[in-house]
Write a protein that holds these residues in place. Sequence first.
Motif, PDB file in Angstrom:
ATOM      1  N   CYS A  81      18.671 -10.379  24.161  1.00 39.79           N
ATOM      2  CA  CYS A  81      18.502 -10.412  25.616  1.00 39.79           C
ATOM      3  C   CYS A  81      17.096 -10.046  26.057  1.00 39.79           C
ATOM      4  O   CYS A  81      16.613 -10.557  27.075  1.00 39.79           O
ATOM      5  N   PHE A  82      16.400  -9.175  25.333  1.00 33.40           N
ATOM      6  CA  PHE A  82      15.054  -8.794  25.749  1.00 33.40           C
ATOM      7  C   PHE A  82      13.976  -9.703  25.151  1.00 33.40           C
ATOM      8  O   PHE A  82      12.784  -9.464  25.326  1.00 33.40           O
ATOM      9  N   ILE A  83      14.398 -10.745  24.424  1.00 32.17           N
ATOM     10  CA  ILE A  83      13.470 -11.777  23.954  1.00 32.17           C
ATOM     11  C   ILE A  83      14.050 -13.122  24.409  1.00 32.17           C
ATOM     12  O   ILE A  83      14.528 -13.922  23.588  1.00 32.17           O
ATOM     13  N   PRO A  84      14.067 -13.387  25.724  1.00 31.75           N
ATOM     14  CA  PRO A  84      14.778 -14.552  26.249  1.00 31.75           C
ATOM     15  C   PRO A  84      14.247 -15.900  25.782  1.00 31.75           C
ATOM     16  O   PRO A  84      14.978 -16.886  25.803  1.00 31.75           O
ATOM     17  N   ASP A  85      12.969 -15.981  25.331  1.00 32.88           N
ATOM     18  CA  ASP A  85      12.461 -17.268  24.859  1.00 32.88           C
ATOM     19  C   ASP A  85      12.820 -17.518  23.403  1.00 32.88           C
ATOM     20  O   ASP A  85      12.542 -18.591  22.860  1.00 32.88           O
ATOM     21  N   GLY A  86      13.445 -16.546  22.734  1.00 34.87           N
ATOM     22  CA  GLY A  86      13.893 -16.727  21.362  1.00 34.87           C
ATOM     23  C   GLY A  86      12.816 -16.590  20.301  1.00 34.87           C
ATOM     24  O   GLY A  86      13.110 -16.707  19.107  1.00 34.87           O
ATOM     25  N   ASP A  87      11.568 -16.290  20.703  1.00 32.73           N
ATOM     26  CA  ASP A  87      10.462 -16.189  19.737  1.00 32.73           C
ATOM     27  C   ASP A  87      10.345 -14.753  19.240  1.00 32.73           C
ATOM     28  O   ASP A  87       9.449 -14.001  19.651  1.00 32.73           O
ATOM     29  N   THR A  88      11.247 -14.368  18.347  1.00 34.01           N
ATOM     30  CA  THR A  88      11.256 -12.997  17.839  1.00 34.01           C
ATOM     31  C   THR A  88       9.973 -12.676  17.080  1.00 34.01           C
ATOM     32  O   THR A  88       9.412 -11.587  17.212  1.00 34.01           O
ATOM     33  N   ARG A  89       9.489 -13.638  16.282  1.00 33.55           N
ATOM     34  CA  ARG A  89       8.277 -13.409  15.492  1.00 33.55           C
ATOM     35  C   ARG A  89       7.082 -13.115  16.398  1.00 33.55           C
ATOM     36  O   ARG A  89       6.343 -12.146  16.172  1.00 33.55           O
ATOM     37  N   GLY A  90       6.908 -13.921  17.450  1.00 31.86           N
ATOM     38  CA  GLY A  90       5.797 -13.709  18.365  1.00 31.86           C
ATOM     39  C   GLY A  90       5.932 -12.402  19.133  1.00 31.86           C
ATOM     40  O   GLY A  90       4.946 -11.685  19.352  1.00 31.86           O
ATOM     41  N   TRP A  91       7.143 -12.081  19.540  1.00 33.56           N
ATOM     42  CA  TRP A  91       7.403 -10.856  20.290  1.00 33.56           C
ATOM     43  C   TRP A  91       7.055  -9.635  19.443  1.00 33.56           C
ATOM     44  O   TRP A  91       6.420  -8.697  19.917  1.00 33.56           O
ATOM     45  N   LEU A  92       7.466  -9.637  18.183  1.00 34.05           N
ATOM     46  CA  LEU A  92       7.169  -8.522  17.296  1.00 34.05           C
ATOM     47  C   LEU A  92       5.674  -8.424  16.997  1.00 34.05           C
ATOM     48  O   LEU A  92       5.118  -7.324  16.927  1.00 34.05           O
ATOM     49  N   ALA A  93       5.023  -9.561  16.833  1.00 35.01           N
ATOM     50  CA  ALA A  93       3.592  -9.564  16.525  1.00 35.01           C
ATOM     51  C   ALA A  93       2.794  -8.879  17.625  1.00 35.01           C
ATOM     52  O   ALA A  93       1.808  -8.169  17.358  1.00 35.01           O
ATOM     53  N   GLU A  94       3.204  -9.054  18.881  1.00 31.08           N
ATOM     54  CA  GLU A  94       2.512  -8.425  20.002  1.00 31.08           C
ATOM     55  C   GLU A  94       2.657  -6.913  19.984  1.00 31.08           C
ATOM     56  O   GLU A  94       1.808  -6.189  20.506  1.00 31.08           O
ATOM     57  N   ARG A  95       3.738  -6.409  19.386  1.00 27.84           N
ATOM     58  CA  ARG A  95       4.025  -4.975  19.444  1.00 27.84           C
ATOM     59  C   ARG A  95       3.671  -4.226  18.166  1.00 27.84           C
ATOM     60  O   ARG A  95       3.380  -3.029  18.226  1.00 27.84           O
ATOM     61  N   VAL A  96       3.714  -4.882  17.038  1.00 33.62           N
ATOM     62  CA  VAL A  96       3.402  -4.175  15.788  1.00 33.62           C
ATOM     63  C   VAL A  96       2.175  -4.750  15.094  1.00 33.62           C
ATOM     64  O   VAL A  96       1.744  -4.226  14.063  1.00 33.62           O
ATOM     65  N   GLY A  97       1.609  -5.811  15.669  1.00 35.24           N
ATOM     66  CA  GLY A  97       0.434  -6.408  15.071  1.00 35.24           C
ATOM     67  C   GLY A  97       0.774  -7.332  13.912  1.00 35.24           C
ATOM     68  O   GLY A  97       1.907  -7.344  13.424  1.00 35.24           O
ATOM     69  N   ALA A  98      -0.190  -8.104  13.496  1.00 36.62           N
ATOM     70  CA  ALA A  98       0.003  -9.032  12.382  1.00 36.62           C
ATOM     71  C   ALA A  98      -1.129  -8.842  11.375  1.00 36.62           C
ATOM     72  O   ALA A  98      -2.301  -8.946  11.724  1.00 36.62           O
ATOM     73  N   GLU A  99      -0.757  -8.515  10.151  1.00 30.55           N
ATOM     74  CA  GLU A  99      -1.741  -8.297   9.094  1.00 30.55           C
ATOM     75  C   GLU A  99      -1.371  -9.132   7.879  1.00 30.55           C
ATOM     76  O   GLU A  99      -0.223  -9.112   7.436  1.00 30.55           O
ATOM     77  N   GLN A 100      -2.333  -9.862   7.360  1.00 29.22           N
ATOM     78  CA  GLN A 100      -2.064 -10.741   6.235  1.00 29.22           C
ATOM     79  C   GLN A 100      -1.680  -9.934   5.000  1.00 29.22           C
ATOM     80  O   GLN A 100      -2.226  -8.864   4.732  1.00 29.22           O
ATOM     81  N   GLY A 101      -0.681 -10.454   4.269  1.00 28.33           N
ATOM     82  CA  GLY A 101      -0.229  -9.789   3.054  1.00 28.33           C
ATOM     83  C   GLY A 101       0.213 -10.803   2.028  1.00 28.33           C
ATOM     84  O   GLY A 101       0.148 -12.028   2.247  1.00 28.33           O
ATOM     85  N   ALA A 102       0.695 -10.310   0.907  1.00 28.44           N
ATOM     86  CA  ALA A 102       1.051 -11.191  -0.209  1.00 28.44           C
ATOM     87  C   ALA A 102       2.536 -11.536  -0.205  1.00 28.44           C
ATOM     88  O   ALA A 102       3.387 -10.722   0.170  1.00 28.44           O
TER      89      ALA A 102
END
Length: 365
Positions: free
Chosen positions: A198-219
């Motif tokens: 419900c708090f991610i109404p556009d369904g883009d969970t990956r994008g929503w999380l990236a805004e809040r925890v950041g995105a760092e490249q890994g293996a």
Amino acid sequence: MKILAAMSGGVDSAVAAARAVEAGHEVVGVHLALSRAGGTLRTGSRGCCTIEDAMDARRACDVLGIPFYVWDFSERFRDDVIADFVSEYQAGRTPNPCMRCNEKIKFAALLERALELGFDAVCTGHYASLVNGPEGLELHRASDAAKDQSYVLGVLTAEQLAHTYFPLGSTPTKAIVRAEAAERGLSVAQKPDSHDICFIPDGDTRGWLAERVGAEQGAIVDRSGAVVGTHEGAHAFTVGQRRGLSIGTPAADGKPRFVLEVRPISNTVVVGPKEALATAEIAGDRFTWAGRAPQDAAFDCHIQIRAHAEPVPAHARLSDGELSVVPVEPFDGVAPGQTAVLYDGTRVIGQFTIARTVSAVPVVA
């Protein structure tokens, strides 16, 4: 009874409230404001608890002739559901926010306030049944297996069940609920069901999380530890996932790879063949009982690990504060953070949050 009807703005909660009124109870409707984003509106069938939903709930209460209020639970929702969702993903686990909402908001914060105000029970539109058993109140599956929501209610305790009211539990189909809503003149009769988080109404969970925890490249590594690709943030992956893997090295057998494990500390995603998703045992120490606790430390049951998964026969054991479950046949793709709900036939025994899993397929050196 004096009943507080939780009005989501959907057809189920509206009909549940209508049935409570018709049964002769003193009913008051309340809509929970869970977000302070005042301009938010639902899009199609995504999301819930928006301004549009509050208006629909008010109209339903007007038709039923009952008082209506909006209570601001946004801070509790932010702290107990959204923050938990983010922290669980940061820890490499796969949370179920609907479980946390039922546990922390609807049947904790809301019920606590209802009891303080002199209400006897909270009424919701969940599809589940309460049965007076030989040893007290029991939570059971709904008559309509397709709509059964006993899984997401598995977090309720005996004390909470004693103050709940589920008028839709014995209804054979959702179509009957919609037809009843139309007959009662409720404008939500054909309103689509809400889906997704419900708090991610556009369904883009990956994008929503990236805004809040950041995105760092890994293996991305295989089970032997060999690097087979890279990713832009481990939080975006969950066990069992196949799509979205940027793997440059094909598997030796040419078969697709699946996410087997997420390691947040090293920002690593482990992948492997589908058969490696088979899980022989699950366990956790965060467990509750829906009514009476099992009399024996070891017992047979059925276990359900997702809201719409088929329950499977299993053997459970409680030892040293941990509840472990071994299924007759291995589970497929279980992730730490998921909720496992135990059943005895249609009755909910209890639930626990999965903290560890044991693979049925050993790593070949």
